[in-house]
Write a protein that holds these residues in place. Structure first.
Motif, PDB file in Angstrom:
ATOM      1  N   PHE A 134     -54.629  20.952  96.840  1.00  0.00           N
ATOM      2  CA  PHE A 134     -53.408  20.718  96.082  1.00  0.00           C
ATOM      3  C   PHE A 134     -52.267  20.350  97.033  1.00  0.00           C
ATOM      4  O   PHE A 134     -52.214  20.810  98.171  1.00  0.00           O
ATOM      5  CB  PHE A 134     -52.994  21.985  95.317  1.00  0.00           C
ATOM      6  CG  PHE A 134     -54.035  22.537  94.398  1.00  0.00           C
ATOM      7  CD1 PHE A 134     -55.110  23.265  94.876  1.00  0.00           C
ATOM      8  CD2 PHE A 134     -53.934  22.338  93.020  1.00  0.00           C
ATOM      9  CE1 PHE A 134     -56.085  23.776  94.019  1.00  0.00           C
ATOM     10  CE2 PHE A 134     -54.890  22.853  92.156  1.00  0.00           C
ATOM     11  CZ  PHE A 134     -55.963  23.566  92.658  1.00  0.00           C
ATOM     12  N   TYR A 186     -48.107  20.661  96.631  1.00  0.00           N
ATOM     13  CA  TYR A 186     -46.965  21.101  95.835  1.00  0.00           C
ATOM     14  C   TYR A 186     -45.686  20.689  96.553  1.00  0.00           C
ATOM     15  O   TYR A 186     -45.639  20.626  97.789  1.00  0.00           O
ATOM     16  CB  TYR A 186     -46.959  22.621  95.669  1.00  0.00           C
ATOM     17  CG  TYR A 186     -47.894  23.161  94.600  1.00  0.00           C
ATOM     18  CD1 TYR A 186     -49.227  23.436  94.895  1.00  0.00           C
ATOM     19  CD2 TYR A 186     -47.431  23.405  93.309  1.00  0.00           C
ATOM     20  CE1 TYR A 186     -50.077  23.954  93.917  1.00  0.00           C
ATOM     21  CE2 TYR A 186     -48.268  23.921  92.329  1.00  0.00           C
ATOM     22  CZ  TYR A 186     -49.585  24.198  92.640  1.00  0.00           C
ATOM     23  OH  TYR A 186     -50.418  24.702  91.669  1.00  0.00           O
ATOM     24  N   LEU A 242     -42.291  25.952  92.961  1.00  0.00           N
ATOM     25  CA  LEU A 242     -43.185  24.887  93.403  1.00  0.00           C
ATOM     26  C   LEU A 242     -43.634  24.046  92.216  1.00  0.00           C
ATOM     27  O   LEU A 242     -43.945  24.580  91.148  1.00  0.00           O
ATOM     28  CB  LEU A 242     -44.423  25.481  94.089  1.00  0.00           C
ATOM     29  CG  LEU A 242     -44.273  25.890  95.540  1.00  0.00           C
ATOM     30  CD1 LEU A 242     -43.405  27.133  95.666  1.00  0.00           C
ATOM     31  CD2 LEU A 242     -45.640  26.156  96.164  1.00  0.00           C
ATOM     32  N   LEU A 247     -46.375  20.966  91.089  1.00  0.00           N
ATOM     33  CA  LEU A 247     -47.585  20.270  91.508  1.00  0.00           C
ATOM     34  C   LEU A 247     -47.333  18.769  91.621  1.00  0.00           C
ATOM     35  O   LEU A 247     -46.822  18.132  90.694  1.00  0.00           O
ATOM     36  CB  LEU A 247     -48.709  20.511  90.503  1.00  0.00           C
ATOM     37  CG  LEU A 247     -50.041  19.828  90.845  1.00  0.00           C
ATOM     38  CD1 LEU A 247     -50.703  20.531  92.028  1.00  0.00           C
ATOM     39  CD2 LEU A 247     -50.976  19.816  89.643  1.00  0.00           C
TER      40      LEU A 247
END
Lengths: 115, 116
Positions: free
Chosen positions: B34, B36, B44, B46
């Motif tokens: 991921f 972020y 945070l 995405l």
């Protein structure tokens, strides 16, 4: 359509006092996480809740930290006898399920300052 | 245990220049990765995630990342930086917790500075 909310947004307390931090996850999300973001340690996992199952507390740094989740929704992180090293931003996240590919949606955090 | 390393705590670019933020992972199993982004005083958000489908992943705000198994990398790029891209960026890997759930392990973050 609301996101994850956290309260308070800021908290200043004196060393030795107890504090409670609240997290409201996205409606319908079964998984809830707490993370801590501090200058020295970066982003650290603290605790995880999944539905009504027993939480995974493996990330809690000491027994002064505890958390509960009532009714599978709202969660409260409690820090007893706060220390200056507890100063950090406490982030809550929720996700629809616990799968590895699931996106975790983060709240804005609670900024805790222990004097 | 899975982990990620972000090279460069700060990256400075000019507006309109290429953005490249580096992330290398360590994982004994195929990872979920991921990126972020965190804007000042916010949580945070995405940007994108890799879940073993396409190796080139497109995200929001014009960002993309390419999963390269041979290099154990998942670098984040954007062809042309905008002033609004100034923020802190975190790479993360999903790793099993004690009870079978998946927790995120984050890199130390890279602060992107964009100058006019």
């Amino acid at each position: 359509g609301a996101g994850v909310s956290q309260s308070p947004s800021n908290k200043v307390t004196e060393k030795g006092k107890d504090v409670e931090l609240r997290c409201d996850p996205i409606s319908g999300h079964t998984a809830l996480y707490w993370y801590r973001q501090s200058l020295g340690q970066g982003l650290e996992f603290l605790i995880y809740f999944q539905g009504n199952s027993a939480p995974d507390k493996s990330g809690l740094p000491s027994d002064r930290f505890s958390a509960e989740r009532t009714g599978g929704s709202v969660s409260t992180l409690t820090i007893q006898r706060t220390q200056q090293e507890d100063s950090a931003v406490y982030l809550c996240a929720s996700s629809p399920d616990r799968g590895g590919a699931e996106t975790q949606y983060f709240g804005p955090g609670t900024r805790l300052l222990v004097l | 245990a899975q982990s990620v390393t972000q090279l460069g705590s700060h990256v400075s670019v000019s507006e309109g220049a290429l953005v490249l933020l580096r992330c290398n992972y360590s994982s004994s199993v195929p990872p979920y990765l991921f990126w972020y982004v965190q804007y000042p005083n916010q949580g945070l958000q995405l940007l994108l995630k890799y879940t073993s489908a396409a190796t080139l992943v497109k995200g929001i705000n014009g960002f993309e990342a390419e999963f390269k198994k041979s290099e154990t990398s998942f670098h984040l790029t954007k062809p042309s930086a905008h002033m609004s891209d100034a923020a802190e960026y975190f790479c993360a890997v999903s790793t099993p917790g004690n009870t079978g759930f998946q927790k995120l392990v984050f890199g130390t973050g890279t602060r992107l500075l964009v100058s006019p």
